[in-house]
Design a protein around this motif. Structure first.
Motif, PDB file in Angstrom:
ATOM      1  N   ILE A 115      48.425  28.527  44.995  1.00  0.00           N
ATOM      2  CA  ILE A 115      47.014  28.558  44.615  1.00  0.00           C
ATOM      3  C   ILE A 115      46.176  28.004  45.758  1.00  0.00           C
ATOM      4  CG2 ILE A 115      47.460  28.352  42.146  1.00  0.00           C
ATOM      5  CD1 ILE A 115      46.524  25.404  42.411  1.00  0.00           C
ATOM      6  N   SER A 116      44.984  28.543  45.897  1.00  0.00           N
ATOM      7  CA  SER A 116      44.036  28.053  46.891  1.00  0.00           C
ATOM      8  C   SER A 116      43.113  27.047  46.235  1.00  0.00           C
ATOM      9  CB  SER A 116      43.211  29.203  47.451  1.00  0.00           C
ATOM     10  OG  SER A 116      44.027  30.098  48.141  1.00  0.00           O
ATOM     11  N   THR A 117      42.891  25.977  46.930  1.00  0.00           N
ATOM     12  CA  THR A 117      41.994  24.934  46.446  1.00  0.00           C
ATOM     13  C   THR A 117      41.108  24.500  47.604  1.00  0.00           C
ATOM     14  OG1 THR A 117      43.554  23.172  47.016  1.00  0.00           O
ATOM     15  CG2 THR A 117      43.745  24.109  44.808  1.00  0.00           C
ATOM     16  N   SER A 118      40.185  23.615  47.326  1.00  0.00           N
ATOM     17  CA  SER A 118      39.346  23.054  48.379  1.00  0.00           C
ATOM     18  C   SER A 118      39.280  21.550  48.202  1.00  0.00           C
ATOM     19  CB  SER A 118      37.930  23.640  48.326  1.00  0.00           C
ATOM     20  OG  SER A 118      37.127  23.041  49.324  1.00  0.00           O
ATOM     21  N   THR A 119      39.200  20.852  49.318  1.00  0.00           N
ATOM     22  CA  THR A 119      39.043  19.402  49.269  1.00  0.00           C
ATOM     23  C   THR A 119      37.589  19.006  49.053  1.00  0.00           C
ATOM     24  OG1 THR A 119      38.802  19.324  51.674  1.00  0.00           O
ATOM     25  CG2 THR A 119      41.029  19.010  50.784  1.00  0.00           C
ATOM     26  N   ASP A 120      36.703  19.976  49.042  1.00  0.00           N
ATOM     27  CA  ASP A 120      35.264  19.739  48.914  1.00  0.00           C
ATOM     28  C   ASP A 120      34.798  20.142  47.515  1.00  0.00           C
ATOM     29  OD1 ASP A 120      32.378  20.367  48.989  1.00  0.00           O
ATOM     30  OD2 ASP A 120      32.569  19.967  51.132  1.00  0.00           O
ATOM     31  N   PRO A 121      34.210  19.220  46.745  1.00  0.00           N
ATOM     32  CA  PRO A 121      33.811  19.555  45.372  1.00  0.00           C
ATOM     33  C   PRO A 121      32.735  20.637  45.274  1.00  0.00           C
ATOM     34  CG  PRO A 121      33.092  17.331  45.931  1.00  0.00           C
ATOM     35  CD  PRO A 121      33.944  17.809  47.063  1.00  0.00           C
ATOM     36  N   VAL A 122      31.842  20.718  46.243  1.00  0.00           N
ATOM     37  CA  VAL A 122      30.806  21.759  46.213  1.00  0.00           C
ATOM     38  C   VAL A 122      31.463  23.119  46.416  1.00  0.00           C
ATOM     39  CG1 VAL A 122      28.705  22.651  47.281  1.00  0.00           C
ATOM     40  CG2 VAL A 122      29.011  20.175  47.008  1.00  0.00           C
ATOM     41  N   LYS A 123      32.330  23.212  47.388  1.00  0.00           N
ATOM     42  CA  LYS A 123      33.001  24.476  47.689  1.00  0.00           C
ATOM     43  C   LYS A 123      33.931  24.877  46.541  1.00  0.00           C
ATOM     44  CE  LYS A 123      32.433  23.426  52.554  1.00  0.00           C
ATOM     45  NZ  LYS A 123      31.283  24.223  52.819  1.00  0.00           N
ATOM     46  N   ALA A 124      34.617  23.912  45.956  1.00  0.00           N
ATOM     47  CA  ALA A 124      35.477  24.202  44.802  1.00  0.00           C
ATOM     48  C   ALA A 124      34.648  24.728  43.633  1.00  0.00           C
ATOM     49  CB  ALA A 124      36.252  22.952  44.402  1.00  0.00           C
ATOM     50  N   THR A 125      33.469  24.170  43.448  1.00  0.00           N
ATOM     51  CA  THR A 125      32.587  24.639  42.374  1.00  0.00           C
ATOM     52  C   THR A 125      32.132  26.069  42.647  1.00  0.00           C
ATOM     53  OG1 THR A 125      31.863  22.366  41.926  1.00  0.00           O
ATOM     54  CG2 THR A 125      30.475  24.141  41.069  1.00  0.00           C
ATOM     55  N   ILE A 126      31.849  26.383  43.904  1.00  0.00           N
ATOM     56  CA  ILE A 126      31.486  27.759  44.264  1.00  0.00           C
ATOM     57  C   ILE A 126      32.624  28.711  43.908  1.00  0.00           C
ATOM     58  CG2 ILE A 126      31.039  29.317  46.217  1.00  0.00           C
ATOM     59  CD1 ILE A 126      29.461  26.932  47.483  1.00  0.00           C
ATOM     60  N   PHE A 127      33.868  28.329  44.234  1.00  0.00           N
ATOM     61  CA  PHE A 127      35.019  29.170  43.894  1.00  0.00           C
ATOM     62  C   PHE A 127      35.125  29.371  42.386  1.00  0.00           C
ATOM     63  CE2 PHE A 127      37.301  27.306  47.811  1.00  0.00           C
ATOM     64  CZ  PHE A 127      36.684  28.217  48.636  1.00  0.00           C
ATOM     65  N   ALA A 128      34.910  28.311  41.623  1.00  0.00           N
ATOM     66  CA  ALA A 128      35.019  28.397  40.163  1.00  0.00           C
ATOM     67  C   ALA A 128      33.924  29.294  39.584  1.00  0.00           C
ATOM     68  CB  ALA A 128      34.954  26.999  39.543  1.00  0.00           C
TER      69      ALA A 128
ATOM     70  N   TYR B 276      36.972  34.635  31.293  1.00  0.00           N
ATOM     71  CA  TYR B 276      37.258  33.307  31.820  1.00  0.00           C
ATOM     72  C   TYR B 276      36.026  32.440  31.645  1.00  0.00           C
ATOM     73  CZ  TYR B 276      38.433  29.775  35.365  1.00  0.00           C
ATOM     74  OH  TYR B 276      38.683  28.607  36.020  1.00  0.00           O
ATOM     75  N   ILE B 277      36.174  31.316  30.958  1.00  0.00           N
ATOM     76  CA  ILE B 277      35.015  30.461  30.687  1.00  0.00           C
ATOM     77  C   ILE B 277      34.571  29.673  31.913  1.00  0.00           C
ATOM     78  CG2 ILE B 277      35.433  30.250  28.219  1.00  0.00           C
ATOM     79  CD1 ILE B 277      36.610  27.418  28.889  1.00  0.00           C
ATOM     80  N   GLY B 278      35.441  29.468  32.829  1.00  0.00           N
ATOM     81  CA  GLY B 278      35.086  28.781  34.058  1.00  0.00           C
ATOM     82  C   GLY B 278      35.231  27.279  33.983  1.00  0.00           C
ATOM     83  N   ILE B 279      36.217  26.771  34.679  1.00  0.00           N
ATOM     84  CA  ILE B 279      36.445  25.330  34.727  1.00  0.00           C
ATOM     85  C   ILE B 279      36.734  24.916  36.164  1.00  0.00           C
ATOM     86  CG2 ILE B 279      37.261  25.025  32.355  1.00  0.00           C
ATOM     87  CD1 ILE B 279      40.115  25.133  33.472  1.00  0.00           C
ATOM     88  N   LEU B 280      36.505  23.666  36.431  1.00  0.00           N
ATOM     89  CA  LEU B 280      36.853  23.064  37.704  1.00  0.00           C
ATOM     90  C   LEU B 280      37.918  22.023  37.410  1.00  0.00           C
ATOM     91  CD1 LEU B 280      36.161  22.781  40.755  1.00  0.00           C
ATOM     92  CD2 LEU B 280      34.625  20.932  40.079  1.00  0.00           C
ATOM     93  N   GLN B 281      39.060  22.161  38.071  1.00  0.00           N
ATOM     94  CA  GLN B 281      40.156  21.208  37.898  1.00  0.00           C
ATOM     95  C   GLN B 281      40.260  20.357  39.140  1.00  0.00           C
ATOM     96  OE1 GLN B 281      43.186  24.155  37.227  1.00  0.00           O
ATOM     97  NE2 GLN B 281      43.183  23.751  35.039  1.00  0.00           N
ATOM     98  N   ILE B 282      40.465  19.053  38.935  1.00  0.00           N
ATOM     99  CA  ILE B 282      40.550  18.122  40.058  1.00  0.00           C
ATOM    100  C   ILE B 282      41.900  17.417  39.999  1.00  0.00           C
ATOM    101  CG2 ILE B 282      39.538  16.089  41.156  1.00  0.00           C
ATOM    102  CD1 ILE B 282      36.872  16.857  39.774  1.00  0.00           C
ATOM    103  N   GLY B 283      42.647  17.555  41.080  1.00  0.00           N
ATOM    104  CA  GLY B 283      43.913  16.852  41.217  1.00  0.00           C
ATOM    105  C   GLY B 283      43.773  15.784  42.291  1.00  0.00           C
ATOM    106  N   LEU B 284      44.455  14.687  42.112  1.00  0.00           N
ATOM    107  CA  LEU B 284      44.394  13.590  43.081  1.00  0.00           C
ATOM    108  C   LEU B 284      45.564  13.685  44.057  1.00  0.00           C
ATOM    109  CD1 LEU B 284      43.403  10.685  40.676  1.00  0.00           C
ATOM    110  CD2 LEU B 284      41.936  12.026  42.173  1.00  0.00           C
ATOM    111  N   PRO B 285      45.363  13.239  45.290  1.00  0.00           N
ATOM    112  CA  PRO B 285      46.424  13.360  46.305  1.00  0.00           C
ATOM    113  C   PRO B 285      47.770  12.788  45.871  1.00  0.00           C
ATOM    114  CG  PRO B 285      44.372  12.685  47.334  1.00  0.00           C
ATOM    115  CD  PRO B 285      44.142  12.658  45.839  1.00  0.00           C
TER     116      PRO B 285
END
Length: 129
Positions: free
Chosen positions: A2-15, A25-34
């Motif tokens: 899976i492709s992810t981003s370390t930047d929350p703004v960019k990740a939100t754009i992807f979502a 798809y309802i659209g969610i942003l998932q955040i995983g910690l290092p």
């Protein structure tokens, strides 16, 4: 993987883009910690787009990432937090074919570590997990 981003703004754009492309798809942003993700192998990013997207590609399935993610918020809440923390208004809908997502990714600067952490702290309060 899976492709992810370390930047929350960019990740939100992807979502937003993903939800706009798939009406089921309802659209969610998932955040995983290092710490939770450190044992997974990475694939090389797309070098042309890496600097724009701050992409990280994990060699795991989306279902595995979903289980590991500590925070999960709706796109609407993610958009509110992007506005609150970064003072950026993201549109409610983005379509890849219009090029608007790529334009935003190119124009928006990378988020600072401090602002990204502030986004995370506030996202925890909206989390549905």
């Amino acid at each position: 993987g899976i492709s992810t981003s370390t930047d929350p703004v960019k990740a939100t754009i992807f979502a937003i883009e993903s939800a706009s492309e798939n009406k089921d798809y309802i659209g969610i942003l998932q955040i995983g910690l290092p710490n939770e993700l450190r044992n997974f192998k990475l694939s090389p990013p797309n070098y042309y787009r890496y600097e724009k997207e701050l992409e990280v590609i994990f060699n795991i399935r989306a279902e595995e990432f979903e289980k590991l993610s500590k925070v999960e918020i709706s796109i609407n809440d993610a958009r509110k937090l992007v506005k609150e923390v970064f003072n950026i208004d993201l549109p409610a809908s983005l379509r890849q074919e219009t090029g608007e997502s790529l334009r935003l990714l190119e124009e928006l600067p990378a988020s600072s570590l401090e602002k990204s952490f502030e986004f995370y702290e506030k996202a925890v309060k909206y989390s549905t997990k």
